[in-house]
Design a protein around this motif. Structure first.
Motif, mmCIF file in Angstrom:
data_model
loop_
_atom_site.group_PDB
_atom_site.id
_atom_site.type_symbol
_atom_site.label_atom_id
_atom_site.label_comp_id
_atom_site.label_asym_id
_atom_site.label_seq_id
_atom_site.Cartn_x
_atom_site.Cartn_y
_atom_site.Cartn_z
ATOM 1 N N LEU A 545 0.836 -1.204 0.000
ATOM 2 C CA LEU A 545 0.000 0.000 0.000
ATOM 3 C C LEU A 545 0.867 1.249 0.000
ATOM 4 O O LEU A 545 1.744 1.402 0.843
ATOM 5 C CB LEU A 545 -0.901 0.028 1.237
ATOM 6 N N PRO A 546 0.624 2.126 -0.949
ATOM 7 C CA PRO A 546 1.387 3.378 -0.967
ATOM 8 C C PRO A 546 0.778 4.394 -0.003
ATOM 9 O O PRO A 546 -0.300 4.164 0.546
ATOM 10 C CB PRO A 546 1.192 3.840 -2.407
ATOM 11 N N GLY A 547 1.448 5.482 0.182
ATOM 12 C CA GLY A 547 0.871 6.616 0.910
ATOM 13 C C GLY A 547 0.762 6.384 2.400
ATOM 14 O O GLY A 547 1.332 5.451 2.959
ATOM 15 N N ASP A 548 -0.014 7.267 3.026
ATOM 16 C CA ASP A 548 -0.160 7.219 4.473
ATOM 17 C C ASP A 548 -1.599 6.963 4.875
ATOM 18 O O ASP A 548 -2.521 7.096 4.095
ATOM 19 C CB ASP A 548 0.320 8.540 5.091
ATOM 20 N N ILE A 549 -1.750 6.674 6.148
ATOM 21 C CA ILE A 549 -3.073 6.335 6.679
ATOM 22 C C ILE A 549 -3.944 7.586 6.850
ATOM 23 O O ILE A 549 -5.155 7.536 6.730
ATOM 24 C CB ILE A 549 -2.870 5.588 8.021
ATOM 25 N N ASP A 550 -3.293 8.737 7.120
ATOM 26 C CA ASP A 550 -4.060 9.934 7.477
ATOM 27 C C ASP A 550 -4.129 10.935 6.337
ATOM 28 O O ASP A 550 -4.023 12.134 6.527
ATOM 29 C CB ASP A 550 -3.443 10.590 8.726
ATOM 30 N N GLU A 551 -4.287 10.412 5.126
ATOM 31 C CA GLU A 551 -4.413 11.310 3.978
ATOM 32 C C GLU A 551 -5.356 10.672 2.966
ATOM 33 O O GLU A 551 -5.755 9.515 3.123
ATOM 34 C CB GLU A 551 -3.038 11.555 3.336
#
Lengths: 640, 252
Positions: A545-551
């Motif tokens: 999974l790319p990116g972050d959890i809070d975005e």
């Protein structure tokens, strides 16, 4: 024996009086007290938007969430054909009883008589309501409403707005909802996805949702909750559903104790544009109305790769006309789809992967002229040409069956309430009215009947009769659910493997289509039940999974839906394996007549199979709601 | 076919953003434009590319929900007339083409990420009047009010708007006039919409201004890119109703 836990609450009395009597018996909430009740509606399609707006008009305090960027985009919008109603405007002998009878029969006697009768009763009110909202239904020259015959019905009871009926009905419901939002009666929250159901003392009292923009888990308490979250066709990866449709709300409510009814009942629509290439993300439906003027055929000879126009009449097999002389090309969806599969299995399928059949308009064009066909189906022909780059006026269309609708859903009683008090389920998300097969132009009718005309009464009665404890979103039940939601997303982000969510989704979908699709057998279903946990294990160890959890992170949204599909697929297979009969869209190869028609077993399977969650990997517990037929005599569906 | 993509990448509304280049090989010409972006994203995820996948909105992928929409080579929804981004296929491009992909830009459509924008201002316009004020249960028999076929057809032409925002993105003033006019026309053409006809147009135009959309200067860019064929005639109807609403005698 009917299980004690499954009280269908069907009122006593004659079928034509049940609903009216029941409405009178339902308790009312005093108008000045209504604003003290909070109602949470999840989903803003036909069922959700109509329920949210109607409840707000009555004075309840409504919050509505949807995963899309606007409440106008729910997938009800894609329905093309129309909506049935028993207006009998065309004097062709329609009546409430006839629509009821057709729907019960079309569902292969696997739905409740009382529910279906009520649906037919309410159908006319829906049309009145929609017209009053400004839905631009097709009109005849005198200014009255036009109707067409649809999906094999022997009369004209289908109201339509070009090929965009779903869009127009949804925009009608959306306008009613928008009006209430503007008046401050509905709090509309978009880009929010259901994450969990919060129970307090066994009663549904709240919802957690994830804000897609911030990744924050938001807590909402309510006195009653309506799930109107649609169907789960994308469990097959490829389907005619929107790519975002999912089972998450229904499945997570199931994990909290709601029963899932008939999960294996899926509808395969016969007239979709065939698959092309490996990267296709969805299948596009061509309206069933096309079958009114088209002839469906395949070459008589297996492996005949010639251009269709070179194949002369004698060498063609109009298999539907041959096998069903009286209904011909207009047999119901399940029959048409299964027969297409049969000729493809014989090696007579056409198209790049041999999985399609021809839908030919040349006779109709010769008989009526190109102009008449253009008037009737112009937009559909254009759409076909757009996608396939082939001109259907010159060469026959190629069509193939695809997953289109899921009749299964959360179990509900006559009041549309699940076995969890306070949790109501509307529209495609419940299992209620279509039995084992849905007739064309019935889905829109059911979604709107549930939302405009049933939920408002049923919820009122529930709110008026229930004693409510004080609940705050800081209570332990919310905190605990919130913690487990946080853990779930952290766990997803923490896998740090190498494969995308799409990879696993596709793998699961291919398996299900193969083993739990148009036809099923015990061996294949057992194989699927063995393989699904393997895919799930791989998912939880190799997902990237790319990116972050809070975005804003669309990949994370997708992965969380796939995680649910990977568990839910098992109960579909359990259900299909348990049902040792063929009925409607559920075709078990072991149970067919000599003529390869579905063999129903009314003695042993005339029940709703409602499944109760056990630990993951364990077989869920089956509860049976026996179906009673006092009005109609169950016959074999005959379309010959 | 092989293609080069130049895509607008922007992590959030406050991020500066820039065009980035990506190469794709062996793309099938039968693939849809969004499927091509899916293939790119799959590649970016598996390769763990530092940019991450490209965020874009889509849902029904059959041209009706209005969720998708990007600027392709400077044109909203790409080169084909009356075609949404999801219905565009790669056969509309040539081998070795360079394709520029940008979000729908307008003051009232703030960027959420990459190609995803916030179009909730459209909902706010509808909430201020894009409806007939009828409550559930308060309807008369559907055939008791006659609507001529012509009226119904014209209303339907306008009701076909999918709320994608291409009209705003293409307008040099970022005006939402075509979107608003479609709804005003749809309801204003039907008998059911008459009682609120003039208050509706007034309220919706005010909402449009409040949401920060620009005024209309009749350039026709919106009509040219509308995937559903809404025409400038609708804007003329809005203008007429708006004006007449201001000057009509009160006792009417």
């Amino acid at each position: 024996m009917t299980n004690k836990k499954l009280q269908s609450s069907i009122p006593e009395g004659k079928i034509e009086n049940k609903w009216d009597k029941h409405k009178f018996n339902l308790k009312l909430v005093n108008p000045s007290n209504r604003r003290k009740y909070d109602v949470m509606v999840v989903g803003s399609g036909l069922a959700g938007a109509s329920a949210a707006s109607s409840l707000a008009e009555m004075g309840y305090n409504v919050t509505c969430i949807c995963y899309q960027d606007s409440s106008r985009r729910a997938h009800s919008i894609a329905a093309q054909g129309g909506i049935n109603a028993t207006k009998n405007y065309h004097n062709d002998g329609d009546s409430i009883y006839r629509l009821f009878y057709d729907t019960i029969k079309g569902g292969d006697y696997r739905s409740r008589e009382a529910n279906v009768y009520r649906l037919a009763q309410l159908s006319g009110d829906i049309i009145d309501q929609c017209v009053a909202q400004g839905v631009p239904f097709a009109r005849d020259y005198g200014g009255t409403l036009a109707n067409r015959s649809f999906g094999g019905a022997q009369l004209s009871r289908t109201f339509y707005a070009r090929g965009q009926t779903g869009q127009q009905l949804l925009l009608g419901a959306y306008s009613a909802l928008s009006r209430q939002v503007g008046l401050g009666k509905v709090k509309m929250l978009t880009r929010r996805e259901f994450v969990d159901l919060v129970l307090v003392d066994g009663v549904a009292r709240g919802v957690l949702c994830r804000n897609h923009l911030t990744g924050k888990i938001e807590r909402h308490s309510a006195h009653a909750i309506c799930l109107a979250t649609g169907g789960y066709s994308p469990v097959f990866y490829l389907s005619t559903s929107a790519v975002g449709c999912n089972v998450t709300a229904a499945y997570r409510s199931y994990k909290r104790g709601a029963f899932f009814a008939n999960p294996s009942f899926t509808q395969i629509h016969p007239t979709c544009i065939p698959l092309s290439g490996n990267d296709q993300s969805k299948l596009t439906l061509m309206s069933e109305s096309l079958r009114n003027d088209a002839r469906v055929w395949v070459p008589k000879q297996a492996g005949d790769k010639r251009d269709p126009v070179e194949i002369v009449e004698d060498e063609r097999d109009y298999f539907l006309e041959r096998k069903y002389p009286s209904f011909g090309n207009l047999v119901p969806r399940d029959v048409a789809s299964r027969n297409a599969k049969m000729v493809c299995d014989e090696g007579r399928g056409v198209g790049e992967n041999g999985l399609a059949v021809y839908m030919d308009f040349s006779d109709a064009i010769n008989r009526l002229g190109r102009k008449a066909i253009e008037e009737r189906y112009g937009n559909l022909f254009d759409m076909y040409q757009h996608i396939t780059n082939e001109n259907p006026y010159q060469t026959p269309m190629k069509i193939s069956p695809a997953v289109h609708y899921t009749m299964g859903g959360l179990w509900v009683d006559y009041n549309l309430m699940s076995n969890i008090p306070g949790l109501f389920v509307l529209g495609e998300a419940n299992f209620s009215d279509h039995g084992a097969n849905r007739l064309g132009a019935s889905a829109l009718m059911q979604g709107l009947a549930d939302g405009y005309f049933i939920a408002p009464y049923a919820l009122g009665n529930y709110l008026a009769t229930q004693e409510f404890s004080q609940v705050s979103t800081e209570d332990e039940a919310f905190t605990k659910a919130n913690e487990s939601a946080d853990k779930f997303f952290e766990r997803l982000m923490g896998i740090k493997g190498n494969k995308s969510a799409k990879y696993f989704h596709k793998k699961l979908g291919t398996l299900l289509w193969d083993k739990c699709g148009m036809s099923r057998n015990a061996e294949g279903l057992r194989e699927a039940l063995a393989k699904i946990p393997e895919i799930r294990k791989e998912f939880w160890s190799d997902l990237s999974l790319p990116g972050d959890i809070d975005e804003f992170n669309p990949e994370l949204e997708h992965a969380s839906r796939v995680a649910d599909f990977l568990e839910f697929a098992e109960i579909m297979c359990h259900d299909a394996l348990n049902r040792e009969e063929s009925c409607g869209g559920h075709f078990r190869e072991e149970h067919q007549t000599e003529g390869a028609e579905a063999q129903r077993d009314d003695d042993n399977f005339s029940y709703v199979a409602a499944w109760q969650y056990q630990e993951l990997g364990e077989k869920p517990i089956l509860h049976k709601e026996e179906l009673e037929f006092t009005e109609v005599v169950r016959t074999r569906r005959q379309y010959k | 076919m092989d293609i080069v993509l130049k895509i607008w990448r922007q992590k959030s509304a406050t991020d500066k953003g820039a065009m980035q280049e990506y190469q794709l090989k062996d793309i099938s010409s039968d693939m849809s434009f969004l499927e091509m972006l899916d293939v790119l994203n799959e590649k970016l995820i598996v390769e763990k590319h530092p940019d991450g996948p490209v965020a874009f909105d889509s849902d029904c992928r059959e041209g009706i929900c209005g969720t998708c929409g990007v600027m392709i080579n400077g044109r909203a929804h790409g080169p084909l007339d009356k075609t949404t981004t999801c219905q565009l296929h790669m056969r509309s491009f040539k081998d070795k083409d360079t394709i520029y992909v940008e979000p729908f830009r307008a003051k009232s459509f703030s960027i959420i990420r990459d190609l995803t924008v916030d179009r909730s201002s459209f909902d706010k316009i509808i909430q201020r009047g894009g409806y007939v004020s009828v409550t559930t249960g308060g309807a008369c028999d559907a055939n008791s009010v006659l609507v001529s076929k012509e009226q119904a057809d014209q209303a339907m032409d306008n009701a076909a708007c999918i709320g994608c925002g291409a009209c705003v993105a293409s307008c040099k003033n970022a005006s939402a006039m075509l979107f608003t006019a479609a709804k005003v026309s749809h309801l204003g053409l039907l008998p059911q919409g008459q009682p609120e006809r003039f208050s509706r147009v007034d309220n919706m135009v005010k909402a449009m201004v409040d949401e920060g959309f620009g005024g209309c200067t009749n350039e026709g860019e919106c009509e040219a890119v509308c995937p559903k064929g809404i025409t400038l005639g609708s804007i003329a109807r809005l203008n007429r109703d708006f004006l007449y609403g201001k000057i009509k005698p009160r006792e009417l």
